[in-house]
Design a protein around this motif. Structure first.
Motif, PDB file in Angstrom:
ATOM      1  N   ALA A 179     -33.543  -4.550  16.313  1.00  0.00           N
ATOM      2  CA  ALA A 179     -34.633  -5.509  16.105  1.00  0.00           C
ATOM      3  C   ALA A 179     -35.122  -5.954  17.478  1.00  0.00           C
ATOM      4  O   ALA A 179     -34.481  -5.662  18.499  1.00  0.00           O
ATOM      5  N   PRO A 180     -36.266  -6.639  17.556  1.00  0.00           N
ATOM      6  CA  PRO A 180     -36.743  -7.130  18.853  1.00  0.00           C
ATOM      7  C   PRO A 180     -35.693  -7.975  19.563  1.00  0.00           C
ATOM      8  O   PRO A 180     -34.897  -8.679  18.922  1.00  0.00           O
ATOM      9  N   GLY A 181     -35.689  -7.893  20.907  1.00  0.00           N
ATOM     10  CA  GLY A 181     -34.652  -8.539  21.683  1.00  0.00           C
ATOM     11  C   GLY A 181     -34.503 -10.025  21.417  1.00  0.00           C
ATOM     12  O   GLY A 181     -33.385 -10.533  21.263  1.00  0.00           O
ATOM     13  N   ALA A 182     -35.612 -10.755  21.357  1.00  0.00           N
ATOM     14  CA  ALA A 182     -35.539 -12.201  21.118  1.00  0.00           C
ATOM     15  C   ALA A 182     -34.923 -12.505  19.762  1.00  0.00           C
ATOM     16  O   ALA A 182     -34.170 -13.469  19.605  1.00  0.00           O
ATOM     17  N   VAL A 183     -35.227 -11.668  18.787  1.00  0.00           N
ATOM     18  CA  VAL A 183     -34.680 -11.873  17.442  1.00  0.00           C
ATOM     19  C   VAL A 183     -33.175 -11.683  17.440  1.00  0.00           C
ATOM     20  O   VAL A 183     -32.422 -12.466  16.842  1.00  0.00           O
ATOM     21  N   THR A 184     -32.695 -10.644  18.127  1.00  0.00           N
ATOM     22  CA  THR A 184     -31.256 -10.381  18.126  1.00  0.00           C
ATOM     23  C   THR A 184     -30.485 -11.450  18.900  1.00  0.00           C
ATOM     24  O   THR A 184     -29.335 -11.742  18.562  1.00  0.00           O
ATOM     25  N   VAL A 185     -31.108 -12.041  19.913  1.00  0.00           N
ATOM     26  CA  VAL A 185     -30.449 -13.143  20.622  1.00  0.00           C
ATOM     27  C   VAL A 185     -30.249 -14.329  19.686  1.00  0.00           C
ATOM     28  O   VAL A 185     -29.171 -14.938  19.635  1.00  0.00           O
ATOM     29  N   VAL A 186     -31.283 -14.645  18.920  1.00  0.00           N
ATOM     30  CA  VAL A 186     -31.179 -15.745  17.955  1.00  0.00           C
ATOM     31  C   VAL A 186     -30.120 -15.430  16.904  1.00  0.00           C
ATOM     32  O   VAL A 186     -29.293 -16.277  16.538  1.00  0.00           O
ATOM     33  N   LEU A 187     -30.130 -14.188  16.405  1.00  0.00           N
ATOM     34  CA  LEU A 187     -29.133 -13.786  15.409  1.00  0.00           C
ATOM     35  C   LEU A 187     -27.717 -13.874  15.980  1.00  0.00           C
ATOM     36  O   LEU A 187     -26.782 -14.317  15.291  1.00  0.00           O
ATOM     37  N   ALA A 188     -27.557 -13.449  17.230  1.00  0.00           N
ATOM     38  CA  ALA A 188     -26.235 -13.470  17.855  1.00  0.00           C
ATOM     39  C   ALA A 188     -25.720 -14.896  17.987  1.00  0.00           C
ATOM     40  O   ALA A 188     -24.555 -15.184  17.670  1.00  0.00           O
ATOM     41  N   LEU A 189     -26.567 -15.803  18.447  1.00  0.00           N
ATOM     42  CA  LEU A 189     -26.140 -17.188  18.593  1.00  0.00           C
ATOM     43  C   LEU A 189     -25.903 -17.849  17.241  1.00  0.00           C
ATOM     44  O   LEU A 189     -24.997 -18.682  17.089  1.00  0.00           O
ATOM     45  N   ALA A 190     -26.708 -17.475  16.241  1.00  0.00           N
ATOM     46  CA  ALA A 190     -26.491 -18.002  14.896  1.00  0.00           C
ATOM     47  C   ALA A 190     -25.155 -17.527  14.332  1.00  0.00           C
ATOM     48  O   ALA A 190     -24.435 -18.286  13.673  1.00  0.00           O
ATOM     49  N   ALA A 191     -24.805 -16.261  14.609  1.00  0.00           N
ATOM     50  CA  ALA A 191     -23.514 -15.742  14.144  1.00  0.00           C
ATOM     51  C   ALA A 191     -22.367 -16.468  14.824  1.00  0.00           C
ATOM     52  O   ALA A 191     -21.356 -16.798  14.186  1.00  0.00           O
ATOM     53  N   ALA A 192     -22.500 -16.741  16.122  1.00  0.00           N
ATOM     54  CA  ALA A 192     -21.461 -17.487  16.822  1.00  0.00           C
ATOM     55  C   ALA A 192     -21.347 -18.902  16.268  1.00  0.00           C
ATOM     56  O   ALA A 192     -20.236 -19.425  16.081  1.00  0.00           O
ATOM     57  N   ALA A 193     -22.501 -19.533  15.995  1.00  0.00           N
ATOM     58  CA  ALA A 193     -22.479 -20.879  15.427  1.00  0.00           C
ATOM     59  C   ALA A 193     -21.845 -20.885  14.043  1.00  0.00           C
ATOM     60  O   ALA A 193     -21.130 -21.830  13.675  1.00  0.00           O
ATOM     61  N   ALA A 194     -22.086 -19.838  13.266  1.00  0.00           N
ATOM     62  CA  ALA A 194     -21.463 -19.743  11.938  1.00  0.00           C
ATOM     63  C   ALA A 194     -19.943 -19.665  12.060  1.00  0.00           C
ATOM     64  O   ALA A 194     -19.207 -20.278  11.272  1.00  0.00           O
ATOM     65  N   ALA A 195     -19.473 -18.920  13.056  1.00  0.00           N
ATOM     66  CA  ALA A 195     -18.027 -18.875  13.295  1.00  0.00           C
ATOM     67  C   ALA A 195     -17.502 -20.254  13.671  1.00  0.00           C
ATOM     68  O   ALA A 195     -16.418 -20.674  13.226  1.00  0.00           O
ATOM     69  N   GLY A 196     -18.281 -21.000  14.465  1.00  0.00           N
ATOM     70  CA  GLY A 196     -17.873 -22.349  14.832  1.00  0.00           C
ATOM     71  C   GLY A 196     -17.844 -23.290  13.640  1.00  0.00           C
ATOM     72  O   GLY A 196     -16.961 -24.150  13.535  1.00  0.00           O
ATOM     73  N   ALA A 197     -18.796 -23.116  12.718  1.00  0.00           N
ATOM     74  CA  ALA A 197     -18.816 -23.958  11.527  1.00  0.00           C
ATOM     75  C   ALA A 197     -17.615 -23.692  10.632  1.00  0.00           C
ATOM     76  O   ALA A 197     -17.100 -24.596   9.961  1.00  0.00           O
ATOM     77  N   ALA A 198     -17.165 -22.434  10.610  1.00  0.00           N
ATOM     78  CA  ALA A 198     -15.998 -22.086   9.793  1.00  0.00           C
ATOM     79  C   ALA A 198     -14.689 -22.457  10.472  1.00  0.00           C
ATOM     80  O   ALA A 198     -13.649 -22.521   9.806  1.00  0.00           O
TER      81      ALA A 198
END
Length: 262
Positions: A179-198
């Protein structure tokens, strides 16, 4: 009439490297990073001895990848020296008291830097080659020693190491999504935040602390991936530096946070 130049064969290669594009490692190295992160996350709660094999593998792949990332291959002596420095740092962390891990790592690193300099005196190449060799070996040694910070953090907060590794693995995987680079950066940080929420539900970490470790792991993984992307489209680089650097970059952040927050 044509004019012959005195350009050496190395000159075009050097210019080509200078304008090489940034090429991300891709999904297959990301999958290997996830596997190594999962191994670290699974063994960290069991203690330093259990986590040691995962950290040692990370150090070995880091040492090999860093030399190739800098265009130096073969460099078996430098790779072996950097890896040995990482193992020596691991040993120092294991025998040191928990509150003396920083001093133990710093002491080993100082001795190893001196050894690196002494061995470079035997280098018979040109001045530029000696400087390249010295900087690459010193940097590789520093990175492998820093990876031992994960081992030190296991002694202080094994759950934090597991969460940081999980977040780094998740961020690396989503960064590799086509996917576009900016999109994958957002997805990556969202995935890390999801791990933090769990994190609070899976460990004894509080919500703010879990999120801090997870986001630190995600941001460090993105930084490591960026560094591993500076090269030719090389499979060897992608499957060494591209696999290891996202996790290696988390070590100093994870260890520092354990000292500040816990």
């Amino acid at each position: 009439m044509s004019v012959r130049t005195s350009e050496t064969p190395q000159a075009p290669r050097a210019r080509h490297r200078a304008r090489s594009p940034i090429i991300a490692p891709g999904i297959q190295p990301a999958a290997l990073t996830v596997a190594l992160a999962a191994l670290l996350a699974a063994t960290a709660p069991l203690g330093q001895a259990a986590a040691l094999p995962a950290v040692a593998v990370l150090q070995a792949v880091t040492a090999a990848g860093w030399f190739r990332l800098n265009g130096m291959w073969p460099a078996r002596q430098g790779i072996a020296l950097a890896f040995a420095g990482g193992l020596a740092t691991d040993a120092a962390v294991l025998v040191a008291d928990a509150d003396r891990a920083t001093e133990a790592m710093t002491g080993v690193l100082g001795v190893w830097f001196l050894l690196v300099i002494v061995l470079q005196l035997r280098h018979r190449g040109s001045a530029d080659e000696r400087l390249d060799s010295l900087t690459a070996t010193a940097a590789a040694t520093l990175l492998t020693a820093l990876a031992a910070g994960l081992l030190a953090a296991v002694d202080a907060a094994p759950a934090a190491v597991a969460l940081t590794a999980a977040a780094a693995g998740a961020a690396t995987l989503f960064r590799a999504v086509p996917a576009p680079g900016a999109v994958t950066v957002v997805l990556a940080l969202a995935a890390a935040a999801a791990a933090g929420a769990a994190g609070p539900r899976l460990s004894d970490l509080g919500g703010p602390d879990a999120m801090a470790f997870a986001l630190a792991g995600g941001l460090a993984a993105l930084a490591g991936l960026r560094v591993a992307s500076y090269d030719f489209p090389s499979r060897f680089v992608h499957f060494t530096a591209g696999v290891a650097l996202p996790l290696t970059a988390t070590a100093p952040a994870c260890y520092a946070l354990t000292q500040v927050l816990l």
